[in-house]
Design a protein around this motif. Structure first.
Motif: not given
Length: 622
Positions: A248-252, A256-259
């Motif tokens: 979950y944390r890595i996906f989040s 954020k990095g992609r945004e």
């Protein structure tokens, strides 16, 4: 050949009877797996670590403990039935106690006689002896035998022979002969003694031991194997849970990095459109955006992504692979530094670890076998006693006044014909080669198990040391990665301002954006590793079940078992002088509770800044 090819070599599908269970329903009722669905649009199921372990314990009698992608070995699968299977098999205590059960046997046979006699015709022989012996015979035997725990053997027999014959000089043409006898045999050397018989049981050859004490150890070993499988299952569930938290944390984090990369690319494209930007910088920003896009898809649906981690946890807790919902872990990982007392942890590890306790049971088994093997290296010397009441009669029962031989059992009841026998039997295999070989084998087996125990204790101390070191190291990594993450956040903030003001190249900003994603992911991984390190330390010191509040106990008895125990208790009386009772050397030191709480640790205050508000395990919208 057609039958051979069409039928003899055909693969057939077995016709078995199955029961509808929640596990079977989960297997047949699963939905299509989640792949690229947006997790923010799925309904979530909040679950704590304690609830996950509870579900795993309750959902199936099979103890699930498999690495992801492994094939289930049905022959070696551990289940809750395994201890009961051992207890109810030939290796259990009930089977061992059956060697001391009373045995009743009887037999009855009929046969006819039609045998010519070698006699001279005429004269005295020809006058009284028939030319052929003709008759009907029957024999009946009933016996009740009981073997005691001290090696004695008691037998009560009733033997009846019926004869109908045409032989001369007989008072009755038909008669019943028989006797009732009691026999007692007591070993004085080999085979004597309470502890010896509790070890050897029904074995008659040196080296074969299946007594009650050995069967008890077999059951204890099966319980230890079951406990080990439960420990491994709890360990795997906790790992799957923290892996899901990290997913979950890595996906989040990648979102954020992609945004951030998307905003940088859009800003650079606007600058390019108005003529103040460069094409290579716009291409670099666009490349980083798509790089983060692939990272998001991998973090969502990759082999270690969110959906794969959630499905593996589903398997361990016995749920269907997919049901349109998403498990969301709610237990926050521990970030405070946990301090363990080394001496207490080492003592617990050497006493409580299931592997060491199981090996000590094997050592105890070999000690018992060596004790019995040494006693077997003695000659056989038995006291034998027998007493018999004989009878003879024209009839089997009754006394009709036709003399004292009218009824066979009446003659026996009168007690006029009594016999007895007493003696000693001695048997000595010259050289005692088999018994001596059994002693040597038992000594070597004992030395081997002791050596394995010593090696296991040494290995356990090293494993505990590695686990304790890992707790300290992983906590230091948590601190370092958190500080690195905070520094990268400040770096992105500064470089973004400088980039917008035109003071820095875009390369520095793009590199800083990648670094902050990597450092944040490393922080969450190190936080998960720290919690797993605490789990590993509890596992190495044998307190993982207590740490997860798991208790092992026997299932409730059935009504019939309670009634049997009550009826058996009616025949038990309290001893007036229990201190005078002599018992053999105990096998165990007492009961052991693997879920008993152990206090060997204390937690300091967290030295890590709390998570920024708004950052939860709930994934952001893709």
């Amino acid at each position: 050949m057609s039958f051979y090819h069409d039928t003899g070599l055909s693969i057939e599908y077995p016709d078995v009877q199955t029961c509808e269970t929640p596990v079977k329903a989960a297997a047949y009722g699963t939905n299509a797996p989640l792949s690229l669905e947006d997790p923010s649009e799925l309904q979530t199921i909040d679950m704590t670590l304690e609830e996950a372990i509870t579900y795993a314990l309750q959902q199936s009698p099979v103890i699930r403990s498999l690495p992801a992608g492994a094939v289930l070995n049905t022959n070696n699968a551990s289940t809750v039935y395994d201890p009961a299977l051992v207890a109810s098999s030939g290796q259990g205590t009930q089977a061992a106690l059956s060697a001391f059960d009373a045995e009743y046997s009887n037999s009855i046979f009929w046969n006819s006689v039609d045998r010519p006699n070698n006699i001279q015709t005429g004269g005295l022989g020809g006058q009284f002896t028939p030319a052929a012996a003709r008759g009907r015979n029957a024999s009946y035997q009933a016996q009740l035998t009981k073997r005691t725990a001290t090696g004695s053997r008691f037998s009560v027999r009733n033997i009846v022979n019926y004869t109908q014959s045409n032989q001369p000089f007989r008072q009755f043409s038909t008669d019943f002969t028989g006797w009732v006898e009691g026999e007692w045999r007591q070993p004085l050397l080999r085979g004597a003694g309470l502890e010896y018989n509790r070890i050897v049981g029904g074995g008659v050859l040196p080296g074969q031991y299946n007594g009650v004490l050995v069967a008890r150890i077999n059951e204890d070993v099966s319980l230890a194997n079951f406990e080990e499988s439960v420990v491994k299952m709890a360990s795997d569930v906790e790992r799957a849970y923290w892996d899901l938290v990290v997913a979950y944390r890595i996906f989040s984090t990648t979102i954020k990095g992609r945004e951030a990369a998307l905003r940088t690319y859009q800003y650079q494209k606007v600058r390019l459109d108005v003529g103040s930007g460069r094409q290579d910088e716009e291409a670099q920003a666009k490349s980083q955006y798509y790089q983060f896009q692939t990272e998001v898809q991998r973090a969502l649906s990759g082999p270690t992504g969110l959906y794969a981690s959630e499905q593996y946890l589903r398997y361990l807790i016995g749920w269907q692979a997919a049901d349109g919902k998403l498990i969301r872990p709610t237990t926050e990982p521990v970030d405070a530094k946990v301090i363990f007392d080394w001496n207490a942890a080492l003592t617990q590890s050497l006493e409580r670890r299931v592997e060491l306790r199981r090996q000590r049971m094997e050592v105890k088994r070999r000690e018992l076998e060596l004790y019995a093997a040494r006693l077997n290296k003695r000659p056989q010397l038995d006291l034998v006693g027998l007493y018999r009441f004989r009878g003879l009669g024209d009839h089997l029962f009754g006394n009709n006044g036709n003399g004292n031989l009218d009824g066979m059992y009446a003659t026996i009841a009168d007690g006029n014909y009594q016999e007895w026998q007493a003696g000693i039997e001695f048997l000595l295999p010259v050289g005692l080669r088999q018994a001596a070989t059994a002693v040597t084998n038992a000594q070597l087996a004992l030395q081997r198990e002791r050596a394995v125990l010593n090696e296991a204790e040494l290995k356990g101390s090293h494993d505990l040391a590695n686990a304790a070191r890992n707790v300290d190291v992983t906590h230091q990594l948590v601190e370092a990665n958190y500080n690195r993450y905070q520094a990268d956040l400040r770096q992105v903030e500064v470089l973004l301002t400088r980039y917008i003001n035109g003071k820095d190249n875009i390369n520095f900003l793009l590199q800083a954006q990648r670094s902050v994603v990597v450092s944040e992911a490393s922080f969450y991984r190190s936080l998960s590793d720290y919690n797993l390190a605490i789990r590993d330390l509890h596992r190495e010191k044998g307190t993982l079940l207590a740490y997860n509040q798991i208790q092992l106990m026997e299932s409730p008895w059935g009504g019939g078992a309670n009634l049997d125990a009550y009826q058996k208790g009616l025949f038990m009386t309290r001893r007036v002088h229990p201190e005078r009772v002599q018992i053999s050397r105990p096998v165990v030191r007492g009961a052991f509770d693997p879920s008993e709480p152990q206090i060997t640790q204390g937690a300091a205050e967290s030295i890590i800044t709390p998570m920024p508000e708004g950052e939860t395990a709930q994934p952001e919208a893709e």
